[in-house]
Scaffold this active site. Sequence first.
Site, PDB file in Angstrom:
ATOM      1  CB  ALA A  65      -0.869  -0.005   1.251  1.00  0.00           C
ATOM      2  N   GLY A 111       0.724  -5.124   0.802  1.00  0.00           N
ATOM      3  CA  GLY A 111      -0.464  -5.195  -0.056  1.00  0.00           C
ATOM      4  C   GLY A 111      -0.179  -5.863  -1.393  1.00  0.00           C
ATOM      5  CD  GLU A 114      -2.172  -7.689   2.859  1.00  0.00           C
ATOM      6  OE1 GLU A 114      -1.751  -6.552   2.543  1.00  0.00           O
ATOM      7  OE2 GLU A 114      -2.861  -7.892   3.867  1.00  0.00           O
ATOM      8  CD  GLU A 134       1.816  -5.740   5.823  1.00  0.00           C
ATOM      9  OE1 GLU A 134       2.598  -6.660   6.141  1.00  0.00           O
ATOM     10  OE2 GLU A 134       1.135  -5.775   4.786  1.00  0.00           O
TER      11      GLU A 134
END
Length: 259
Positions: A65, A111, A114, A134
């Site tokens: 992200a 992300g 993911e 993260e």
Amino acid sequence: MYQTILTELSDNILTITINRPDKMNALNKDVIAELGKALDEVYNNEAIKAAIITGAGAKAFVAGADISEFTDLDGKGGAALAQVGQDGVFNKIENCPKPIVAAVNGFSLGGGCELAMACHFRTASENAKFGQPEVNLGLIPGYGGTQRLVQLIGKGKAMELLMTADMIKADEAKTLGLVNHIFAAEELVEKTKDILKKINTKAPLAISKIISLVNEAATVSPTGLSNEIIAFGASFDTADKREGTSAFLEKRAAVFTGK
Ligand code: COA
């Protein structure tokens, strides 16, 4: 028509390329919105029988992200970010009745990992690297990482990768079952297309049923994804999130206090 992604339709396969190579294809709000629209195309356009998601440039699939969008977000904003992404992109990919494969061509972090894991399966280039970093930011995954990593590689290895933030190379990812095939970078998309061309000769209704039933078999917890959103949001209200994200943007090591 899109600003942050490229799409190309050939052989009934839509190739979606995330196109922010100078930012390692990080997922900002625009990418999430445009991926959501491209997925609507996959769902609704009868000429599309399958899709590939990949990244532009030689370095990254998606490096996570966009951390620069985290700075001003509190707990409510963090939870909303995760919810919008899970609904509009990640769960939409997983539940798509047509096969969607990630062709992972470099860093696949946070992300990005993911996104690859939400796809029905993954291929990778030799230089691909996977990880969930993260915790380096004082955060946890928010786009399904705590759930889908366990499904794909098992509890013990998932625990280790999520807690250490270690990156693994393509060959280890293949050994763990995170990727199905490793191809030379220049052949990655074409070879991935060959697999989808084979699938596209089979009965589409049977393929859709297989996707939904395999998803059902692989689901670890019915509440896992929604609890992850709640915990991801809560991590945005911590001092460690402020320290971790500032440290990344200031290009220094973070010092966490557990507050
Ligand atoms: N969000 C926002 N910007 C990002 C980003 C992200 N997730 N990942 C990389 N970028 C940006 C960098 O800030 C840099 O921007 P700049 O040129 O304006 O300074 C640019 O992309 C290139 O990245 P850089 O770090 O200089 O490349 P590198 O080859 O030294 O390192 C990575 C590559 C992927 C290892 C490193 O960028 C990284 O650790 N990214 C963050 C990974 C992460 O924590 N993801 C989880 C987010 S929840």
